[in-house]
Write an enzyme that holds these catalytic residues in place. Structure first.
Site, PDB file in Angstrom:
ATOM      1  N   LYS A 149       0.842  -1.203   0.000  1.00 49.47           N
ATOM      2  CA  LYS A 149       0.000   0.000   0.000  1.00 49.47           C
ATOM      3  C   LYS A 149       0.875   1.249   0.000  1.00 49.47           C
ATOM      4  CE  LYS A 149      -3.219  -0.012   3.041  1.00 49.47           C
ATOM      5  NZ  LYS A 149      -4.048   0.126   4.240  1.00 49.47           N
ATOM      6  N   LYS A 207       3.280  -1.987  11.339  1.00 53.31           N
ATOM      7  CA  LYS A 207       1.964  -1.918  12.012  1.00 53.31           C
ATOM      8  C   LYS A 207       2.192  -2.263  13.476  1.00 53.31           C
ATOM      9  CE  LYS A 207      -2.455  -1.265  11.193  1.00 53.31           C
ATOM     10  NZ  LYS A 207      -3.094  -0.369  10.215  1.00 53.31           N
ATOM     11  N   ASP A 242      -5.304   3.790  13.995  1.00 56.41           N
ATOM     12  CA  ASP A 242      -6.055   2.741  13.296  1.00 56.41           C
ATOM     13  C   ASP A 242      -7.273   2.480  14.185  1.00 56.41           C
ATOM     14  OD1 ASP A 242      -5.991   0.690  11.012  1.00 56.41           O
ATOM     15  OD2 ASP A 242      -6.197  -0.661  12.705  1.00 56.41           O
ATOM     16  N   ASN A 274     -13.893   6.307  11.787  1.00 57.79           N
ATOM     17  CA  ASN A 274     -13.237   7.359  11.016  1.00 57.79           C
ATOM     18  C   ASN A 274     -13.379   7.162   9.509  1.00 57.79           C
ATOM     19  OD1 ASN A 274     -10.350   7.985   9.595  1.00 57.79           O
ATOM     20  ND2 ASN A 274     -11.043   9.661  10.877  1.00 57.79           N
TER      21      ASN A 274
HETATM   22  P1  NDP Z   1     -12.572   3.126  13.958  1.00 56.53           P
HETATM   23  O1  NDP Z   1     -12.164   2.505  15.240  1.00 56.53           O
HETATM   24  O2  NDP Z   1     -12.728   4.592  13.855  1.00 56.53           O
HETATM   25  O3  NDP Z   1     -13.961   2.485  13.463  1.00 56.53           O
HETATM   26  C1  NDP Z   1     -14.082   1.119  13.247  1.00 56.53           C
HETATM   27  C2  NDP Z   1     -15.536   0.823  12.908  1.00 56.53           C
HETATM   28  O4  NDP Z   1     -15.652  -0.550  12.568  1.00 56.53           O
HETATM   29  C3  NDP Z   1     -16.475   1.053  14.077  1.00 56.53           C
HETATM   30  O5  NDP Z   1     -17.750   1.398  13.591  1.00 56.53           O
HETATM   31  C4  NDP Z   1     -16.499  -0.319  14.733  1.00 56.53           C
HETATM   32  O6  NDP Z   1     -17.681  -0.573  15.477  1.00 56.53           O
HETATM   33  C5  NDP Z   1     -16.434  -1.239  13.536  1.00 56.53           C
HETATM   34  N1  NDP Z   1     -15.777  -2.503  13.915  1.00 56.53           N
HETATM   35  C6  NDP Z   1     -14.554  -2.663  14.468  1.00 56.53           C
HETATM   36  N2  NDP Z   1     -14.292  -3.950  14.708  1.00 56.53           N
HETATM   37  C7  NDP Z   1     -15.397  -4.624  14.300  1.00 56.53           C
HETATM   38  C8  NDP Z   1     -15.746  -5.989  14.278  1.00 56.53           C
HETATM   39  N3  NDP Z   1     -14.907  -6.930  14.739  1.00 56.53           N
HETATM   40  N4  NDP Z   1     -16.963  -6.315  13.756  1.00 56.53           N
HETATM   41  C9  NDP Z   1     -17.811  -5.369  13.283  1.00 56.53           C
HETATM   42  N5  NDP Z   1     -17.520  -4.050  13.284  1.00 56.53           N
HETATM   43  C10 NDP Z   1     -16.342  -3.694  13.777  1.00 56.53           C
HETATM   44  O7  NDP Z   1     -11.528   2.577  12.862  1.00 56.53           O
HETATM   45  P2  NDP Z   1     -11.173   3.151  11.439  1.00 56.53           P
HETATM   46  O8  NDP Z   1     -12.397   3.707  10.805  1.00 56.53           O
HETATM   47  O9  NDP Z   1      -9.971   3.984  11.562  1.00 56.53           O
HETATM   48  O10 NDP Z   1     -10.725   1.824  10.672  1.00 56.53           O
HETATM   49  C11 NDP Z   1     -11.644   0.977   9.986  1.00 56.53           C
HETATM   50  C12 NDP Z   1     -10.873   0.080   9.041  1.00 56.53           C
HETATM   51  O11 NDP Z   1     -10.143   0.886   8.101  1.00 56.53           O
HETATM   52  C13 NDP Z   1      -9.831  -0.834   9.662  1.00 56.53           C
HETATM   53  O12 NDP Z   1      -9.748  -2.025   8.914  1.00 56.53           O
HETATM   54  C14 NDP Z   1      -8.543  -0.052   9.492  1.00 56.53           C
HETATM   55  O13 NDP Z   1      -7.408  -0.897   9.501  1.00 56.53           O
HETATM   56  C15 NDP Z   1      -8.771   0.527   8.117  1.00 56.53           C
HETATM   57  N6  NDP Z   1      -7.969   1.693   7.793  1.00 56.53           N
HETATM   58  C16 NDP Z   1      -8.043   2.826   8.547  1.00 56.53           C
HETATM   59  C17 NDP Z   1      -7.299   3.934   8.191  1.00 56.53           C
HETATM   60  C18 NDP Z   1      -7.434   5.220   8.918  1.00 56.53           C
HETATM   61  O14 NDP Z   1      -6.857   6.207   8.450  1.00 56.53           O
HETATM   62  N7  NDP Z   1      -8.192   5.317   9.982  1.00 56.53           N
HETATM   63  C19 NDP Z   1      -6.343   3.886   7.064  1.00 56.53           C
HETATM   64  C20 NDP Z   1      -6.414   2.677   6.293  1.00 56.53           C
HETATM   65  C21 NDP Z   1      -7.173   1.627   6.686  1.00 56.53           C
HETATM   66  P3  NDP Z   1     -17.619  -0.481  17.087  1.00 56.53           P
HETATM   67  O15 NDP Z   1     -17.594   0.983  17.409  1.00 56.53           O
HETATM   68  O16 NDP Z   1     -18.865  -1.162  17.495  1.00 56.53           O
HETATM   69  O17 NDP Z   1     -16.364  -1.203  17.517  1.00 56.53           O
END
Ligand code: NDP
Length: 444
Positions: A114, A126, A166, A240
Site C-alpha cells: 500500500k 503496524k 487505526d 473514522n
Molecule cells: P474506527 O475505530 O474509527 O472504526 C471502526 C468501525 O468498525 C467502528 O464502527 C467499529 O464498530 C467497527 N468494527 C470494528 N471492529 C469490528 C468488528 N470486529 N466487527 C464489526 N464491526 C467492527 O476505525 P477506522 O475507521 O480507523 O478503521 C476501519 C478500518 O479501516 C480498519 O480495517 C482499518 O485498519 C482501516 N484503515 C483505517 C485507516 C485510517 O486512516 N483510519 C487507514 C487505512 C485503513 P464499534 O464501534 O462497534 O467497535
C-alpha cells in the site's frame, strides 16, 4: 512446486496460528504469480520472497497500567517493523481486544505494498495492543497510552518508524502517545501522524482515508463508464473511515442509506444524516442504534446483515473479513456494480473471487484506503519542512495520489493481461517498486 507455493507453505508452517497473515500472503502471492514466475531464477537466488514475508523485526512488550479502581492491568503491546526498503516504517497502531501478532503481521505485510503504491518514501509497519479503549475513562486511556509509549519510544523516530492511528486509536490516543514520547525523548519531531492541528497535524488527515476511498471509487467508475452521482451506497462501520467516506460520497451526489457498528446496522432510505452520526460517534462515543431512536425514517437491526440492503455500491469500512461469500451473493442479487474496500481486507477471499467473477468492479483496500497513509506521509513532509499546507492544497495532493494509484493498478493489470483486475494490478505495482529497492540494497 512453484516458488510462490513453496513460500506460502513455508509461511503456514513457520507462522502457526496466524490465519489472517497466511490469508494476506496467499492473496498477494497468487496475484503476483505472473511476475514471480517470469523472474523466478533471479528471485530465488536472492531469497527475495523468503525475505519479503519475514518481518525485519517484531517488538513485543508488556504494558502495565492502573485502572480507576486502583487495580493493575496488563496488556500486550507490539510493533511489527516489516519492510524498510523504500522508507522508514509507516503504519497505524490498533487498540482492540482482537489484536494479536498474526493480525498485526497481516496488516504490516499489506502496508508494504500500500505504502509503495502511494509513490511516497514510506516502508511498511503496524502495531498495537489488545487494550480496548471502549468504556474506559480518559484517565485510563491516558495511563495506558503513556505506558505503551514508554516502551515503544525506544524503537521509533521521525526517520526510523512513524506510527499513526487505526481502529481504536484516534486523535485522543495520538495526543497522549505524542505527549509521552516528547516527555521521554525531549524531541519535538514528527514521530507520529494523525496529530492535532495545533501540534504538527495535517489538515485533511482526519478525512483522508474516507475521502481517498471515494476519490478512487469515482475514478474506477468513470473509467468504466459509470458515475457516482445518483447511486445508492451502503457503508459498513461508523468510525473514522466510514464517516468520511459517507461525507465525500454525499458531496459527490450519492445517496448513502446504511451504516453499522459491531452491534448492528441502521437503514435510512431517505439518506443517512451524517451530522447526527458524527454527534453519536465522534462526540458521545455512542452506538449506531441511537441513530434510529432519533430519526423517524430509519430502522435498526441487530447483527451483521448490512450487506442484505439493496445498493449500487458497497463500501466495507469496518474490519477484516466482514464481507463473506453469502454477503457477496446478496450484493450481486441486489444489483451492486462496485465494491471498494475502506477497511483492510474486509472481503474474504471467497467473496473477492465471487465478486470479480460476477462482473462487479472491485477495488482492494491496499489501493482504496491508501489515502490515509498517503496523507500521513504528507504530514511527515510538513513536519520536516516546519510548514503547514492549506486544506485545499492537501486535498488536491490526496486527489492526485488516488488518481495515480488507480492508474498504476489499472496499468499493471493491463501489462500482465488481466485488465480490470485491480487486486492483481495493485499488488504488482506495489511489489515492483519494493523489489527494485531490495535488489539495489543487497542482502539485508
Ligand atoms: P474506527 O475505530 O474509527 O472504526 C471502526 C468501525 O468498525 C467502528 O464502527 C467499529 O464498530 C467497527 N468494527 C470494528 N471492529 C469490528 C468488528 N470486529 N466487527 C464489526 N464491526 C467492527 O476505525 P477506522 O475507521 O480507523 O478503521 C476501519 C478500518 O479501516 C480498519 O480495517 C482499518 O485498519 C482501516 N484503515 C483505517 C485507516 C485510517 O486512516 N483510519 C487507514 C487505512 C485503513 P464499534 O464501534 O462497534 O467497535
Amino acid at each position: 512446486m512453484s516458488y510462490t507455493d513453496e513460500i506460502y507453505a513455508r509461511v503456514v508452517e513457520q507462522n502457526p496460528g496466524e490465519p489472517e497473515f497466511h490469508q494476506a500472503v496467499k492473496e498477494v502471492l497468487d496475484s503476483l504469480k505472473l511476475v514471480i514466475d517470469a523472474n523466478e531464477k533471479e528471485y530465488r537466488a536472492m531469497g527475495l520472497l523468503e525475505r519479503l514475508v519475514e518481518p525485519e523485526r517484531i517488538i513485543s512488550f508488556r504494558v502495565p497500567w492502573v485502572d480507576d479502581k486502583g487495580q493493575v492491568q496488563v496488556n500486550k503491546g507490539y510493533r511489527v517493523q516489516f519492510n524498510s526498503a523504500i522508507g522508514p516504517y509507516k503504519g497505524g497502531l490498533r487498540f482492540h481486544p482482537s489484536v494479536n501478532q498474526g493480525i498485526l503481521k497481516f496488516l504490516g505485510f499489506e502496508q508494504i505494498f500500500k505504502n509503495s503504491l502511494t509513490g511516497l518514501p514510506i516502508g511498511g509497519g503496524k502495531g498495537g495492543s489488545n487494550f480496548d479503549p471502549k468504556g474506559k475513562s480518559d484517565r485510563e486511556v491516558m495511563a495506558f497510552c503513556q505506558s505503551f509509549m514508554t516502551e515503544l519510544s525506544k524503537y521509533i523516530g521521525a526517520d526510523q518508524d512513524v506510527p499513526a492511528g487505526d481502529i481504536g486509536v484516534g486523535g485522543r490516543e495520538i495526543g497522549f502517545l505524542y505527549g509521552q514520547y516528547k516527555r521521554l525523548t525531549g524531541l519535538y519531531e514528527g514521530v507520529l501522524t494523525g496529530k492535532g492541528l495545533n501540534y504538527g497535524g495535517s489538515l485533511v488527515r482526519t478525512q483522508a482515508t474516507g475521502y481517498g476511498l471515494v476519490y478512487i471509487l469515482d475514478e474506477m467508475l468513470t473509467h468504466n463508464g459509470q458515475s457516482l452521482a445518483g447511486k445508492t451506497v451502503v457503508v459498513s462501520g461508523s468510525g473514522n473511515v466510514a464517516i468520511y467516506a459517507v461525507e465525500k460520497a454525499q458531496q459527490l451526489g450519492a445517496k448513502v442509506v446504511a451504516m453499522s457498528d459491531s452491534n448492528g446496522y441502521v437503514y435510512d432510505p431517505e439518506g443517512i444524516k451524517l451530522d447526527l452520526v458524527k454527534e453519536i460517534k465522534e462526540v458521545k462515543r455512542g452506538r449506531i442504534k441511537e441513530y434510529a431512536d432519533q430519526v423517524a425514517s430509519a430502522s435498526y437491526t441487530d447483527g451483521k446483515g448490512v450487506w442484505t440492503i439493496a445498493c449500487d455500491i458497497a463500501l466495507p469500512c469496518a474490519t477484516q473479513n466482514e464481507l463473506g461469500l453469502e454477503d457477496a451473493k446478496a450484493l450481486k442479487a441486489n444489483g451492486c456494480i462496485a465494491v471498494a474496500e475502506g477497511a483492510n481486507m474486509p472481503t474474504t477471499r471467497e467473496a473477492t473471487d465471487y465478486i470479480q467473477e460476477n462482473g462487479i468492479m472491485f477495488m482492494p483496500g491496499k489501493a482504496a484506503n491508501a489515502g490515509g497513509v498517503a496523507t500521513s506521509a504528507l504530514e511527515m513532509s510538513q513536519n520536516s519542512m516546519r510548514l503547514s499546507w492549506s486544506f485545499e492544497e492537501v486535498d488536491e495532493k490526496l486527489k492526485g495520489i488516488m488518481k495515480d494509484i488507480y492508474r498504476k493498478a489499472a496499468d499493471a493489470a493491463e501489462r500482465y493481461g488481466v485488465a480490470g483486475n485491480y487486486v492483481a494490478g495493485a499488488n504488482i505495482a506495489g511489489f515492483e517498486k519494493v523489489v527494485d529497492a531490495m535488489k539495489a540494497q543487497g542482502i539485508v
